[in-house]
Design an enzyme around this catalytic site. Sequence first.
Site, mmCIF file in Angstrom:
data_model
loop_
_atom_site.group_PDB
_atom_site.id
_atom_site.type_symbol
_atom_site.label_atom_id
_atom_site.label_comp_id
_atom_site.label_asym_id
_atom_site.label_seq_id
_atom_site.Cartn_x
_atom_site.Cartn_y
_atom_site.Cartn_z
ATOM 1 N N HIS A 112 1.041 -1.458 0.288
ATOM 2 C CA HIS A 112 -0.098 0.323 0.036
ATOM 3 C C HIS A 112 0.442 1.478 0.227
ATOM 4 O O HIS A 112 1.009 2.222 1.331
ATOM 5 C CB HIS A 112 -1.135 -0.132 1.436
ATOM 6 C CG HIS A 112 -2.204 -1.571 1.195
ATOM 7 N ND1 HIS A 112 -1.599 -2.834 1.191
ATOM 8 C CD2 HIS A 112 -3.409 -1.292 0.915
ATOM 9 C CE1 HIS A 112 -2.727 -2.990 0.933
ATOM 10 N NE2 HIS A 112 -3.600 -2.274 1.015
ATOM 11 N N SER A 152 -1.438 4.630 0.756
ATOM 12 C CA SER A 152 -1.987 5.331 1.564
ATOM 13 C C SER A 152 -0.896 5.275 2.999
ATOM 14 O O SER A 152 -0.992 5.870 4.095
ATOM 15 C CB SER A 152 -2.429 3.276 2.485
ATOM 16 O OG SER A 152 -3.533 3.169 1.545
ATOM 17 N N LEU A 208 -8.974 -3.792 10.450
ATOM 18 C CA LEU A 208 -9.525 -2.471 10.729
ATOM 19 C C LEU A 208 -10.292 -2.219 12.085
ATOM 20 O O LEU A 208 -11.209 -3.602 12.581
ATOM 21 C CB LEU A 208 -9.540 -1.295 9.512
ATOM 22 C CG LEU A 208 -8.968 -1.214 7.781
ATOM 23 C CD1 LEU A 208 -9.519 -0.718 7.095
ATOM 24 C CD2 LEU A 208 -7.465 -1.174 8.774
ATOM 25 N N SER A 250 -23.459 -12.275 36.632
ATOM 26 C CA SER A 250 -23.516 -13.211 36.415
ATOM 27 C C SER A 250 -22.280 -14.409 36.158
ATOM 28 O O SER A 250 -22.015 -15.455 36.852
ATOM 29 C CB SER A 250 -24.496 -13.215 35.340
ATOM 30 O OG SER A 250 -25.821 -12.257 35.713
ATOM 31 N N GLU A 290 -18.708 -5.626 23.987
ATOM 32 C CA GLU A 290 -17.574 -6.828 24.099
ATOM 33 C C GLU A 290 -16.251 -7.161 23.200
ATOM 34 O O GLU A 290 -14.785 -7.369 23.676
ATOM 35 C CB GLU A 290 -18.189 -8.346 23.646
ATOM 36 C CG GLU A 290 -18.839 -9.087 24.821
ATOM 37 C CD GLU A 290 -20.082 -8.115 24.393
ATOM 38 O OE1 GLU A 290 -21.097 -8.511 25.676
ATOM 39 O OE2 GLU A 290 -20.518 -7.272 23.427
ATOM 40 N N HIS A 336 -22.429 -18.661 31.462
ATOM 41 C CA HIS A 336 -23.886 -19.464 31.241
ATOM 42 C C HIS A 336 -23.437 -20.323 29.372
ATOM 43 O O HIS A 336 -23.795 -20.080 28.305
ATOM 44 C CB HIS A 336 -24.905 -18.489 30.691
ATOM 45 C CG HIS A 336 -24.942 -17.418 32.296
ATOM 46 N ND1 HIS A 336 -23.539 -16.686 32.543
ATOM 47 C CD2 HIS A 336 -26.150 -17.004 32.848
ATOM 48 C CE1 HIS A 336 -24.391 -16.804 33.483
ATOM 49 N NE2 HIS A 336 -25.857 -17.405 34.025
ATOM 50 N N GLN A 352 -29.138 -16.320 24.485
ATOM 51 C CA GLN A 352 -27.929 -16.769 25.752
ATOM 52 C C GLN A 352 -27.175 -18.251 25.935
ATOM 53 O O GLN A 352 -26.347 -17.867 26.535
ATOM 54 C CB GLN A 352 -28.753 -16.974 27.512
ATOM 55 C CG GLN A 352 -29.852 -15.286 27.181
ATOM 56 C CD GLN A 352 -29.461 -13.563 27.605
ATOM 57 O OE1 GLN A 352 -28.592 -13.072 27.511
ATOM 58 N NE2 GLN A 352 -29.400 -13.469 25.589
#
Length: 617
Positions: A31, A34, A119, A337, A358, A407, A419
């Site tokens: 690249h 860039s 990315l 939990s 997350e 869980h 879940q």
Amino acid sequence: MNHDEITELAELGQQLRVDSVRATAAAGSGHATSSMSAADLTAVLFARHLRYDFENPESPSNDRFILSKGHASPVLYAAYKAAGAITDDELMTFRTYGSRLDGHPTPRIPWVDVATGSLGQGLPVGVGMALTAKRLDRTDCRVWVMCGDSELAEGSIWEAAEQAGYDHLDNLTAIVDVNRLGQRGPTRHGHDLDAYARRFHAFGWHTIEVDGHDVGAIDAAYQEAASTAGEPTVILARTLKGKGVAATEDREGLHGKPLKDSEGAIRELGGVRNIRIQVQRPTGAEALARHEGRLELPRYDKGGDEVATRNAFGEALTALGSARGDVVTLDGEVGDSTRAEFFSKEHPDRYFEFFIAEQQLVAAAVGMAARGWTPYASTFAAFLTRAHDFIRMAAISDVAINLVGSHAGVEIGEDGPSQMGVEDLSMFRAIHKSTVLYPCDANQTARLTAEMAGLPGVSYLRTSRSGMPVIYGPDEEFHVGGSKVLRSGDADRVTVIGAGQTVHEALAAADVLAGEGVDVRVIDLYSVKPVDRRTLREAASATGCLLTVEDHHEEGGIGDAVLDAFHDGRPTPRLVRLAVRMMPGSGKPEELLRAAGIDAESIAAAVRLLVEEAVVR
């Protein structure tokens, strides 16, 4: 800066462009354009603001630089050459087999903390590093992250932006190379710097808009960022892709390609230069010492009250935190939990809350691990799938992170399928050199939680919601790569293999079958990866038939892990699998285990069928 200093910086920027063109031309790929847009931003940072000791890259006092737009690696490698860290000969090995100068940066290079190129990951990891410097190492180092404008479309960028603003990370600076062009054409906002500024400002960032090719303005922006208190800073730099060469400047269709006329481009840029810069060394104090003590894991009475493995994890992690000052815990707003909140009450200074984000959760763990800490990040097993790309990149970064998914399986009951983690074992087994652990009782969970702290790479611990019988004593040892044979005899007809909840179902089935005169071997395969090949092969030789039972989809879980023990060319035993093949709904755990065909009754029925077929044959 005076005129001569400005001229020198501009010349350095041109050198970085020339070397980017040369490296990509030599490789025949890469690249170039860039890198050319980011050259002036990189030149000013390395020459005047980055504080870094290339001879001691692990020093906590060093500033950290993350090239989030990892495809622009040529400009980074060119900066390393200017700093004297690599030679021109090595620069010309870019993208060749055996070179450490990969197409996108990896920690094969000692000055690269984490792999980039997927990315949207550099800024979230930078948040983890900035938190490490501010709250753990307590040094004055700064974290600089260079992003491309295309990656600002990634949701993970805005998870990071909100977290950084919430935590007032004034030691974090994002440099956005707004060159207007993405891979296939213009970016969403083009050169509209105000559009980006409004978004960052809404998350509590100090924003600076600048001409990304005016080295004096860039220098002033970096100074302003370093002097800003209470807020992270984003420098939005208007640049031109392919800057400095008429045939490439601000032109579409050139992304990811070396320049067609590299020699002409080099002449147009003023020719090859050999400027050397002296990057400032850090002057701040080293990180605080971390305490070490005696580990006293929780102990649970064999045959006593049922204990959920998630509870044992939380208690063991808290004990581990008392013994080791390098252990940190990261939560995704489910600590009550997962039981990670137990750690927060004893060690609040090493507990980090990332809310329902997350990707940022795992990215921060990566950043902290890259700085020498031992992170445990936990959430529901199902939700870790949202961070799979960060987990995959963590393996490329070769960092040691510990992820815990609670869980898991249909065993969680009434919450329903959204879940239930029934894909997680497959996901983690596929990660390069990962470790996957699935305990079935409290003492086993405590031991394995502690074992994880010393493991390399990505480690995953699967915990369960409901209470389970304690079948091991508190002094039982559990080694990664091992298993436990819980029932065995010379007359065994079938080997039943389970992990977690299905171990208890298998034991119950074995008791029923024993009353019918059918002896079965039962194996607790708590180490799903690496798997205990020797024990499995011995069981196959003794019984001739293996029955795996898992609270997980059939693909990629325990059944496939067992099969891996026989991939060396030896005869494969008869292998039958019981797994979650239907789409579960809400219900009592026992109802869902029965509906999935993985409860004790289903195991016993499968064994009876296998024994009958063996007799007929």
